[in-house]
Design a protein around this motif. Structure first.
Motif, PDB file in Angstrom:
ATOM      1  N   GLN A 287       0.820  -1.217   0.000  1.00  0.00           N
ATOM      2  CA  GLN A 287       0.000   0.000   0.000  1.00  0.00           C
ATOM      3  C   GLN A 287       0.852   1.264   0.000  1.00  0.00           C
ATOM      4  O   GLN A 287       0.576   2.183  -0.776  1.00  0.00           O
ATOM      5  N   PRO A 288       1.888   1.343   0.824  1.00  0.00           N
ATOM      6  CA  PRO A 288       2.726   2.553   0.730  1.00  0.00           C
ATOM      7  C   PRO A 288       3.362   2.715  -0.654  1.00  0.00           C
ATOM      8  O   PRO A 288       3.537   3.842  -1.125  1.00  0.00           O
ATOM      9  N   GLY A 289       3.674   1.600  -1.272  1.00  0.00           N
ATOM     10  CA  GLY A 289       4.221   1.683  -2.628  1.00  0.00           C
ATOM     11  C   GLY A 289       3.248   2.367  -3.569  1.00  0.00           C
ATOM     12  O   GLY A 289       3.611   3.294  -4.312  1.00  0.00           O
ATOM     13  N   ILE A 290       1.999   1.926  -3.530  1.00  0.00           N
ATOM     14  CA  ILE A 290       0.972   2.572  -4.355  1.00  0.00           C
ATOM     15  C   ILE A 290       0.886   4.056  -4.031  1.00  0.00           C
ATOM     16  O   ILE A 290       0.893   4.920  -4.901  1.00  0.00           O
ATOM     17  N   SER A 291       0.839   4.331  -2.733  1.00  0.00           N
ATOM     18  CA  SER A 291       0.669   5.713  -2.290  1.00  0.00           C
ATOM     19  C   SER A 291       1.765   6.620  -2.839  1.00  0.00           C
ATOM     20  O   SER A 291       1.510   7.745  -3.266  1.00  0.00           O
ATOM     21  N   GLN A 292       2.973   6.098  -2.832  1.00  0.00           N
ATOM     22  CA  GLN A 292       4.085   6.923  -3.320  1.00  0.00           C
ATOM     23  C   GLN A 292       4.010   7.142  -4.827  1.00  0.00           C
ATOM     24  O   GLN A 292       4.301   8.232  -5.321  1.00  0.00           O
ATOM     25  N   HIS A 293       3.604   6.108  -5.548  1.00  0.00           N
ATOM     26  CA  HIS A 293       3.436   6.299  -6.987  1.00  0.00           C
ATOM     27  C   HIS A 293       2.344   7.323  -7.267  1.00  0.00           C
ATOM     28  O   HIS A 293       2.491   8.185  -8.131  1.00  0.00           O
ATOM     29  N   MET A 294       1.254   7.235  -6.514  1.00  0.00           N
ATOM     30  CA  MET A 294       0.161   8.171  -6.763  1.00  0.00           C
ATOM     31  C   MET A 294       0.574   9.602  -6.436  1.00  0.00           C
ATOM     32  O   MET A 294       0.166  10.548  -7.110  1.00  0.00           O
ATOM     33  N   ARG A 295       1.390   9.751  -5.415  1.00  0.00           N
ATOM     34  CA  ARG A 295       1.858  11.093  -5.086  1.00  0.00           C
ATOM     35  C   ARG A 295       2.675  11.695  -6.225  1.00  0.00           C
ATOM     36  O   ARG A 295       2.527  12.867  -6.577  1.00  0.00           O
ATOM     37  N   LYS A 296       3.537  10.861  -6.800  1.00  0.00           N
ATOM     38  CA  LYS A 296       4.320  11.373  -7.939  1.00  0.00           C
ATOM     39  C   LYS A 296       3.413  11.765  -9.101  1.00  0.00           C
ATOM     40  O   LYS A 296       3.567  12.825  -9.701  1.00  0.00           O
ATOM     41  N   LEU A 297       2.470  10.877  -9.414  1.00  0.00           N
ATOM     42  CA  LEU A 297       1.580  11.165 -10.533  1.00  0.00           C
ATOM     43  C   LEU A 297       0.766  12.427 -10.257  1.00  0.00           C
ATOM     44  O   LEU A 297       0.555  13.255 -11.147  1.00  0.00           O
TER      45      LEU A 297
END
Lengths: 108, 108
Positions: B44-54
Motif C-alpha cells: 500500500q505505501p508503494g501505491i501511495s508513493q506512486h500516486m503522489r508522484k503522478l
DNA sequence: ATATCATATAATTATATGCTTATATACTTT
DNA sequence: AAAGTATATAAGCATATAATTATATGATAT
C-alpha cells in the motif's frame, strides 16, 4: 514481457532529457556522434552510451560511413513513440532551446 | 525548464511498469488505492508513493470520499500522454495481463 | 473517546542510472 | 607501418529510484 512492461521500458528511454533531446534532433535528419557532441553538454562516451541504449531498443539505426557513425530514427513501427515525437520540437527548435547553431563541418 | 526537459520528466513517470499499469487501469474509470493494492503486486505505501508522484505532476486527480481516496486521469491538456495511453490496454485488458479480476468491494 | 479501517509519510535498503576519465577499437591518411 | 581522428567500451562514482517496514494521520463507527 507483456505489452505494458515493454512500453514502460521504451518510455523510460524517452524519459531522459539528453536522450529525448537527441531524438528531437534526429527528427529531421541523421546525426553523427561528433555533431551530437558539438551540440550537447556531455562527453563523447556519454553520447556513445546513450546511442547504444537507443540502438539496442531498436529506436535508432546506426550507419557507419568512413570513420563516422550516423544515427537516424527507426520508429515507423513504434506508433506511440512517433506520437510523442510529433509533439516535440524538431532539429531547428531543439537547437534553439540548446542555444546552439547547426554544428559545423566535423564529419565529411 | 524547457519543453523537452518537462516532457522528459513526464515520460520518466510513464517509464515505470507499475505506474504505467496504474495509468492503464485508470483509462476507463477512477480507482481507489485499496483497489490498486488488490490488483498490483506491491504494498500500500508503494501505491501511495506512486500516486503522489503522478499527482504532483498533474497526471491524476485525487478525490477523497469518506475514508477512501479515488484517483482518475487528468490528461486532457497533455496530448502526448494521451497519445501514449491510446495505444495501451484499458482496464479490462490490463487486468487480464495481470491475471486478476475486477477487485471486489473493498471500498463502498 | 476508542477502536477500526484506509491512506500517507518517514526511514531504510538495494539497485539502476547517468556521468566522468581512461583505454581500446576502427577507420583513414601519410 | 605509424600517426591521427572518430567512436566504443570499461571502470568508477554520485545520485536517483523503487521497493520494503514501521509509524503517523485521517475518517468512520461504536
Amino acid at each position: 514481457m507483456d505489452e505494458i512492461a515493454e512500453a514502460a521500458e521504451k518510455l523510460k528511454l524517452l524519459g531522459d532529457k539528453t536522450r529525448l533531446t537527441i531524438l528531437c534532433l534526429l527528427k529531421d535528419r541523421e546525426w553523427c556522434v561528433c555533431e551530437l557532441v558539438d551540440v550537447l553538454s556531455i562527453s563523447q562516451p556519454g553520447i556513445s552510451q546513450h546511442m547504444r541504449k537507443l540502438k539496442s531498443h531498436g529506436i535508432v539505426n546506426e550507419s557507419r560511413r568512413g570513420q563516422w557513425v550516423y544515427y537516424s530514427l527507426r520508429i515507423q513501427d513504434k506508433p506511440y513513440i512517433q506520437a510523442v515525437l510529433d509533439y516535440m520540437p524538431g532539429t531547428a527548435g531543439t537547437l534553439s532551446l540548446l542555444n546552439k547553431k547547426e554544428p559545423g563541418q566535423c564529419c565529411n
